[in-house]
Design a protein around this motif. Structure first.
Motif, PDB file in Angstrom:
ATOM      1  N   LEU A   6      37.791  42.669  26.409  1.00  0.00           N
ATOM      2  CA  LEU A   6      38.902  41.971  27.050  1.00  0.00           C
ATOM      3  C   LEU A   6      38.863  42.128  28.574  1.00  0.00           C
ATOM      4  CD1 LEU A   6      41.599  40.421  26.647  1.00  0.00           C
ATOM      5  CD2 LEU A   6      42.731  42.633  26.388  1.00  0.00           C
ATOM      6  N   LEU A   7      38.249  43.226  29.041  1.00  0.00           N
ATOM      7  CA  LEU A   7      38.151  43.461  30.487  1.00  0.00           C
ATOM      8  C   LEU A   7      37.467  42.301  31.200  1.00  0.00           C
ATOM      9  CD1 LEU A   7      37.204  47.242  30.697  1.00  0.00           C
ATOM     10  CD2 LEU A   7      39.316  46.182  31.476  1.00  0.00           C
ATOM     11  N   GLU A   8      36.467  41.705  30.538  1.00  0.00           N
ATOM     12  CA  GLU A   8      35.740  40.586  31.153  1.00  0.00           C
ATOM     13  C   GLU A   8      36.674  39.429  31.476  1.00  0.00           C
ATOM     14  OE1 GLU A   8      32.471  39.410  28.693  1.00  0.00           O
ATOM     15  OE2 GLU A   8      32.002  41.468  28.115  1.00  0.00           O
ATOM     16  N   VAL A   9      37.683  39.250  30.621  1.00  0.00           N
ATOM     17  CA  VAL A   9      38.621  38.135  30.793  1.00  0.00           C
ATOM     18  C   VAL A   9      39.491  38.329  32.033  1.00  0.00           C
ATOM     19  CG1 VAL A   9      40.571  36.926  29.730  1.00  0.00           C
ATOM     20  CG2 VAL A   9      38.652  37.653  28.323  1.00  0.00           C
ATOM     21  N   ILE A  10      39.840  39.571  32.346  1.00  0.00           N
ATOM     22  CA  ILE A  10      40.791  39.824  33.437  1.00  0.00           C
ATOM     23  C   ILE A  10      40.131  40.306  34.732  1.00  0.00           C
ATOM     24  CG2 ILE A  10      42.672  40.327  31.829  1.00  0.00           C
ATOM     25  CD1 ILE A  10      42.256  43.294  32.342  1.00  0.00           C
ATOM     26  N   GLU A  11      38.831  40.597  34.666  1.00  0.00           N
ATOM     27  CA  GLU A  11      38.166  41.199  35.824  1.00  0.00           C
ATOM     28  C   GLU A  11      38.074  40.262  37.031  1.00  0.00           C
ATOM     29  OE1 GLU A  11      36.238  45.186  35.366  1.00  0.00           O
ATOM     30  OE2 GLU A  11      37.887  44.208  36.360  1.00  0.00           O
ATOM     31  N   ASP A  12      37.869  38.959  36.806  1.00  0.00           N
ATOM     32  CA  ASP A  12      37.626  38.078  37.961  1.00  0.00           C
ATOM     33  C   ASP A  12      38.902  37.686  38.699  1.00  0.00           C
ATOM     34  OD1 ASP A  12      38.831  36.239  36.331  1.00  0.00           O
ATOM     35  OD2 ASP A  12      37.102  34.895  36.149  1.00  0.00           O
ATOM     36  N   GLY A  13      40.061  38.102  38.201  1.00  0.00           N
ATOM     37  CA  GLY A  13      41.311  37.859  38.918  1.00  0.00           C
ATOM     38  C   GLY A  13      41.981  36.538  38.611  1.00  0.00           C
ATOM     39  N   SER A  14      41.321  35.631  37.910  1.00  0.00           N
ATOM     40  CA  SER A  14      41.948  34.341  37.603  1.00  0.00           C
ATOM     41  C   SER A  14      42.948  34.461  36.462  1.00  0.00           C
ATOM     42  CB  SER A  14      40.881  33.302  37.237  1.00  0.00           C
ATOM     43  OG  SER A  14      40.178  33.696  36.072  1.00  0.00           O
ATOM     44  N   VAL A  15      42.816  35.542  35.693  1.00  0.00           N
ATOM     45  CA  VAL A  15      43.719  35.774  34.567  1.00  0.00           C
ATOM     46  C   VAL A  15      44.516  37.057  34.801  1.00  0.00           C
ATOM     47  CG1 VAL A  15      43.872  36.244  32.092  1.00  0.00           C
ATOM     48  CG2 VAL A  15      42.196  34.601  32.948  1.00  0.00           C
ATOM     49  N   THR A  16      45.831  36.963  34.670  1.00  0.00           N
ATOM     50  CA  THR A  16      46.698  38.135  34.747  1.00  0.00           C
ATOM     51  C   THR A  16      47.129  38.491  33.335  1.00  0.00           C
ATOM     52  OG1 THR A  16      47.536  37.492  36.929  1.00  0.00           O
ATOM     53  CG2 THR A  16      48.845  39.078  35.676  1.00  0.00           C
ATOM     54  N   LEU A  17      46.847  39.717  32.925  1.00  0.00           N
ATOM     55  CA  LEU A  17      47.180  40.164  31.570  1.00  0.00           C
ATOM     56  C   LEU A  17      48.579  40.760  31.534  1.00  0.00           C
ATOM     57  CD1 LEU A  17      46.329  40.855  28.608  1.00  0.00           C
ATOM     58  CD2 LEU A  17      45.564  43.063  29.500  1.00  0.00           C
ATOM     59  N   ILE A  18      49.398  40.262  30.616  1.00  0.00           N
ATOM     60  CA  ILE A  18      50.668  40.908  30.297  1.00  0.00           C
ATOM     61  C   ILE A  18      50.610  41.214  28.805  1.00  0.00           C
ATOM     62  CG2 ILE A  18      53.173  40.756  30.240  1.00  0.00           C
ATOM     63  CD1 ILE A  18      53.093  38.795  32.513  1.00  0.00           C
ATOM     64  N   ALA A  19      50.370  42.465  28.478  1.00  0.00           N
ATOM     65  CA  ALA A  19      50.230  42.867  27.074  1.00  0.00           C
ATOM     66  C   ALA A  19      51.485  43.606  26.624  1.00  0.00           C
ATOM     67  CB  ALA A  19      49.005  43.761  26.904  1.00  0.00           C
ATOM     68  N   SER A  20      51.837  43.415  25.368  1.00  0.00           N
ATOM     69  CA  SER A  20      53.010  44.121  24.842  1.00  0.00           C
ATOM     70  C   SER A  20      52.618  44.958  23.640  1.00  0.00           C
ATOM     71  CB  SER A  20      54.103  43.122  24.445  1.00  0.00           C
ATOM     72  OG  SER A  20      53.737  42.413  23.273  1.00  0.00           O
ATOM     73  N   THR A  21      53.317  46.054  23.467  1.00  0.00           N
ATOM     74  CA  THR A  21      53.088  46.930  22.319  1.00  0.00           C
ATOM     75  C   THR A  21      54.334  47.762  22.062  1.00  0.00           C
ATOM     76  OG1 THR A  21      51.736  48.725  21.417  1.00  0.00           O
ATOM     77  CG2 THR A  21      52.017  48.695  23.807  1.00  0.00           C
ATOM     78  N   ALA A  22      54.580  48.035  20.788  1.00  0.00           N
ATOM     79  CA  ALA A  22      55.675  48.932  20.439  1.00  0.00           C
ATOM     80  C   ALA A  22      55.195  50.378  20.378  1.00  0.00           C
ATOM     81  CB  ALA A  22      56.278  48.527  19.086  1.00  0.00           C
ATOM     82  N   PRO A  68      51.347  53.272  24.869  1.00  0.00           N
ATOM     83  CA  PRO A  68      50.082  52.729  25.369  1.00  0.00           C
ATOM     84  C   PRO A  68      49.024  53.794  25.632  1.00  0.00           C
ATOM     85  CG  PRO A  68      51.796  52.586  27.049  1.00  0.00           C
ATOM     86  CD  PRO A  68      52.465  52.961  25.773  1.00  0.00           C
ATOM     87  N   TYR A  69      49.461  55.008  25.948  1.00  0.00           N
ATOM     88  CA  TYR A  69      48.501  56.079  26.218  1.00  0.00           C
ATOM     89  C   TYR A  69      47.784  56.532  24.947  1.00  0.00           C
ATOM     90  CZ  TYR A  69      50.662  56.202  30.792  1.00  0.00           C
ATOM     91  OH  TYR A  69      51.128  55.843  32.037  1.00  0.00           O
ATOM     92  N   PHE A  70      48.335  56.143  23.790  1.00  0.00           N
ATOM     93  CA  PHE A  70      47.692  56.465  22.521  1.00  0.00           C
ATOM     94  C   PHE A  70      46.781  55.342  22.041  1.00  0.00           C
ATOM     95  CE2 PHE A  70      51.608  59.195  21.134  1.00  0.00           C
ATOM     96  CZ  PHE A  70      51.260  60.140  22.079  1.00  0.00           C
ATOM     97  N   VAL A  71      47.115  54.087  22.357  1.00  0.00           N
ATOM     98  CA  VAL A  71      46.480  52.956  21.669  1.00  0.00           C
ATOM     99  C   VAL A  71      45.706  51.997  22.575  1.00  0.00           C
ATOM    100  CG1 VAL A  71      48.181  52.995  19.790  1.00  0.00           C
ATOM    101  CG2 VAL A  71      48.608  51.557  21.799  1.00  0.00           C
ATOM    102  N   ILE A  72      45.787  52.172  23.879  1.00  0.00           N
ATOM    103  CA  ILE A  72      45.135  51.214  24.775  1.00  0.00           C
ATOM    104  C   ILE A  72      43.996  51.901  25.533  1.00  0.00           C
ATOM    105  CG2 ILE A  72      45.455  49.677  26.763  1.00  0.00           C
ATOM    106  CD1 ILE A  72      48.260  49.135  25.813  1.00  0.00           C
ATOM    107  N   TYR A  73      42.877  51.185  25.618  1.00  0.00           N
ATOM    108  CA  TYR A  73      41.662  51.665  26.271  1.00  0.00           C
ATOM    109  C   TYR A  73      41.966  52.047  27.728  1.00  0.00           C
ATOM    110  CZ  TYR A  73      36.769  51.403  27.908  1.00  0.00           C
ATOM    111  OH  TYR A  73      35.544  51.666  28.458  1.00  0.00           O
ATOM    112  N   LEU A 131      44.255  50.473  30.958  1.00  0.00           N
ATOM    113  CA  LEU A 131      45.417  51.192  31.504  1.00  0.00           C
ATOM    114  C   LEU A 131      45.292  51.375  33.019  1.00  0.00           C
ATOM    115  CD1 LEU A 131      46.111  54.050  28.904  1.00  0.00           C
ATOM    116  CD2 LEU A 131      47.457  51.994  29.299  1.00  0.00           C
ATOM    117  N   SER A 132      44.071  51.722  33.470  1.00  0.00           N
ATOM    118  CA  SER A 132      43.873  51.989  34.896  1.00  0.00           C
ATOM    119  C   SER A 132      44.008  50.730  35.745  1.00  0.00           C
ATOM    120  CB  SER A 132      42.500  52.627  35.129  1.00  0.00           C
ATOM    121  OG  SER A 132      41.464  51.704  34.868  1.00  0.00           O
TER     122      SER A 132
END
Length: 422
Positions: free
Chosen positions: A114-130, A133-138, A142-143
């Motif tokens: 998924l990093l490839e999708v957001i790396e070039d700056g044309s896509v802004t990621l807004i992800a949601s989770t219940a 995030p420190y347990f379940v997201i790469y 996070l950084s």
């Protein structure tokens, strides 16, 4: 027809219910939206607290193309295809906002891609989770993201949101008369567990039950709400952040000797039938926090746990409550856990040396030739079954790991040994 919760979804940040700590006037998300400088974001919190609504508002406020996907039913390939398709229209938009629900459903490899999708700056990621995030997201995601925690909505704010919804009902329905009692709204707010979507769903169900076709009217009373749904659904995910937080609160209330709080959190765990979580915490507290202040606490707790396991729910709640109240009222001492942790710390950080020769196993032919066990003094051969000799390795012979707790039982032992060793 769309559910009422979707039809009433706020279009402006000012219309959102709750989350004033991040979206209130002058707060960070409010400023971000006004400045239209949107970073990658992780929106983390319970369902029905406004995460998706906020993503919609951000997209509308910034003029970016809004793409919403659910990680449960799509992979990186589908995400990339949707993004590439959206990029065809970029001349009409100021970039793309990818709203990715349930990001925790993606495994580490998928999240890395998924990093490839957001790396070039044309896509802004807004992800949601219940989930936390420190347990379940790469970590790489996070950084690159700002994390915002959404909290359950206060029942008073839920009530205000329901009042606002009632005023908008005539926009969607053509009944001659709509009347909803205040007590009915308060009951919904009380039983929706801080979830605005659940509150609106309950309102919609009660609305459908309150329809009088002959009179072309709707009348909702407290009884209507109780008839439609009289059970409060508690938020509890055994493997998630909420489940761990309840267990943490349960343990800390026992440690803090607050029987009322401990029983409250026990009730939540009983509702979720988390037998393993409850029994592990009780047995741990008996040794970690009560310990030698009441040495029999572990035996009594184990008996209660054994009874609970044999009984099963719902009767198991009784011995579990017995152990909970008992442990909360016991005097506390953490001397045993402190002692073992200090010893383990030394094993990790210093050279502790060899076991003294006189303590080594001497039950084999040739042991004496190696000097093993030769100088060992058998305590029962001496007065009071005690004789002074060195037990710790030479390099740490003066180490002190165990310190008596300030309670009747441990002080009695200390007094006994102080007198004897004189």
């Amino acid at each position: 027809m769309k559910p009422l919760a979707d039809r009433l979804r706020p279009k402006k940040i000012e219309d959102m219910i709750g989350q004033s700590h991040i979206i209130g006037e002058g707060k960070v998300l409010n400023k971000i939206i006004k400045n239209k400088s949107i970073p990658n974001m992780i929106l983390y919190g319970p369902p029905g607290t406004g995460k998706t609504t906020l993503a919609n508002i951000i997209a509308n406020a910034t003029g970016k193309k809004y793409v919403k996907l659910n990680a449960v039913n799509c992979g990186v390939k589908e995400i990339k295809e949707v993004i590439e398709s959206a990029k065809q229209d970029l001349f009409s938009f100021n970039g793309i906002i990818l709203m990715l629900d349930e990001i925790q459903a993606m495994n580490k490899k998928q999240q890395q891609a998924l990093l490839e999708v957001i790396e070039d700056g044309s896509v802004t990621l807004i992800a949601s989770t219940a989930d936390n995030p420190y347990f379940v997201i790469y970590k790489a995601i996070l950084s690159r993201s700002s994390i915002f925690e959404f909290k359950t909505i206060d029942k008073n704010d839920i009530y205000k949101g329901l009042k606002r919804a009632v005023k908008k009902l005539p926009e969607f329905y053509t009944y001659d008369y709509i009347n909803i009692e205040d007590e009915a709204l308060k009951a919904i707010a009380e039983t929706c567990n801080g979830d605005m979507r659940t509150a609106l769903n309950k309102l919609e169900l009660a609305f459908n039950l309150g329809i009088d076709i002959a009179a072309n009217s709707v009348y909702i009373t407290l009884d209507t709400v109780l008839e439609s749904s009289n059970t409060k659904i508690l938020s509890f995910d055994r493997g998630g952040d909420d489940g761990y937080s309840i267990l943490s609160a349960f343990h800390k209330s026992l440690r803090g000797s607050d029987a009322d709080a401990a029983i409250h959190y026990l009730a939540r765990l009983v509702k979720a039938e988390d037998m393993q979580g409850i029994t592990r915490r009780l047995l741990c507290v008996a040794s970690e926090d009560v310990g030698l202040a009441v040495p029999q606490a572990i035996t009594i707790t184990e008996a209660c746990v054994s009874s609970a396991l044999q009984l099963g729910f719902p009767e198991a709640r009784i011995p579990l409550a017995q152990a909970t109240v008992y442990l909360a009222q016991c005097p506390k001492s953490n001397s045993v856990v402190t002692a073992i942790d200090l010893a383990l710390e030394d094993l990790d950080n210093i050279e502790t040396g060899d076991i003294p020769l006189h303590l080594k196993d001497a039950h084999y032919s040739g042991a004496k030739d190696l000097g093993r066990g030769v100088d060992y003094k058998y305590p029962h051969d001496y007065p009071n079954n005690y004789v002074k000799q060195q037990y710790l390795p030479e390099s740490i012979k003066n180490k002190k790991y165990y310190t008596h707790g300030n309670n009747k039982n441990e002080l009695a032992f200390k007094h006994f040994w102080d007198n004897l060793k004189k």
